[in-house]
Design an enzyme around this catalytic site. Sequence first.
Site, PDB file in Angstrom:
ATOM      1  N   GLY A  44       2.687  -0.412   9.136  1.00 19.68           N
ATOM      2  CA  GLY A  44       3.214  -1.767   9.039  1.00 19.68           C
ATOM      3  C   GLY A  44       2.732  -2.559  10.241  1.00 19.68           C
ATOM      4  N   GLN A  49       2.758  -9.234  16.357  1.00 18.56           N
ATOM      5  CA  GLN A  49       2.016  -8.152  17.015  1.00 18.56           C
ATOM      6  C   GLN A  49       0.539  -8.469  17.178  1.00 18.56           C
ATOM      7  OE1 GLN A  49       3.792  -4.975  14.267  1.00 18.56           O
ATOM      8  NE2 GLN A  49       3.547  -3.884  16.201  1.00 18.56           N
ATOM      9  N   CYS A  97       6.034   2.309  17.236  1.00 19.46           N
ATOM     10  CA  CYS A  97       5.560   0.933  17.037  1.00 19.46           C
ATOM     11  C   CYS A  97       4.217   0.782  17.745  1.00 19.46           C
ATOM     12  CB  CYS A  97       6.585  -0.032  17.625  1.00 19.46           C
ATOM     13  SG  CYS A  97       6.147  -1.765  17.449  1.00 19.46           S
ATOM     14  N   LEU A  98       3.257   0.168  17.087  1.00 23.16           N
ATOM     15  CA  LEU A  98       1.939  -0.020  17.705  1.00 23.16           C
ATOM     16  C   LEU A  98       2.034  -0.824  18.996  1.00 23.16           C
ATOM     17  CD1 LEU A  98      -0.199  -0.834  14.537  1.00 23.16           C
ATOM     18  CD2 LEU A  98      -0.126   1.322  15.808  1.00 23.16           C
ATOM     19  N   HIS A 139      11.960  -2.440  10.064  1.00 20.80           N
ATOM     20  CA  HIS A 139      11.284  -2.424  11.358  1.00 20.80           C
ATOM     21  C   HIS A 139      10.386  -3.663  11.507  1.00 20.80           C
ATOM     22  CE1 HIS A 139       9.033  -0.304  14.732  1.00 20.80           C
ATOM     23  NE2 HIS A 139       8.225  -1.294  14.416  1.00 20.80           N
ATOM     24  N   GLU A 140       9.580  -3.947  10.483  1.00 23.38           N
ATOM     25  CA  GLU A 140       8.651  -5.087  10.562  1.00 23.38           C
ATOM     26  C   GLU A 140       9.408  -6.412  10.576  1.00 23.38           C
ATOM     27  OE1 GLU A 140       5.789  -4.395  11.453  1.00 23.38           O
ATOM     28  OE2 GLU A 140       5.964  -2.268  10.968  1.00 23.38           O
ATOM     29  N   HIS A 143      10.568  -7.535  13.880  1.00 20.25           N
ATOM     30  CA  HIS A 143       9.546  -8.172  14.719  1.00 20.25           C
ATOM     31  C   HIS A 143       9.567  -9.692  14.560  1.00 20.25           C
ATOM     32  CE1 HIS A 143       7.276  -4.966  16.614  1.00 20.25           C
ATOM     33  NE2 HIS A 143       7.151  -4.302  15.485  1.00 20.25           N
TER      34      HIS A 143
HETATM   35 NI    NI Z   1       6.626  -2.300  15.341  1.00 19.71          NI
END
Ligand code: NI
Length: 183
Positions: A44, A49, A97-98, A139-140, A143
Amino acid sequence: MLPVYIYGSPVLRKVAQDITPDFPNLHELIEEMYETMHQSDGIGLAAPQIGKSIRVFVVDGTPLEEDDPTLKNFKKAFINAQIVERFDEMVIYSEGCLSIPNIHEEVERESKVRIKYVDEDFKPHEEVYEGFAARIIQHEYDHLDGILFTDRLSAIRKQLIKGKLNAISKGRFSVDYKYKLVK
Ligand code: NI
């Protein structure tokens, strides 16, 4: 691929804005987001991000669909999404998370969500997701509101990873994808 903004970058803490159908080059942006997510082995990726404070996120759980049937065909872009309901039971699952390299922590969230959104052609949808798909969506979606999974940990866990988070925000981490850390 686009650089992934790392923990400490202010854009990750902003509340993102809805976009309108005349948003320029939306299809290209979404393609670049898929590309960035795939290159960094993510499932995701939310627009903040990649430094864009807009309410867009992409998911692709299809590489894992053999292990988890809730991820079948789970590859899409969610635009101007609104989670209208979170329900059923609370479940604990390990997240990463990236934007927060090398940290994985167990996070408790609802097992199901009902979400309204438009696709890249601005066609409206309302769907219910469960299992891993519901987890990725929540989660996304966080953000978009400037919330990171580490915000959802217990006070004790937060205290335990504080030093690691601090180090990341100062650039002390290593990842094998393109990234950007803005102070
Ligand atoms: Ni994330």
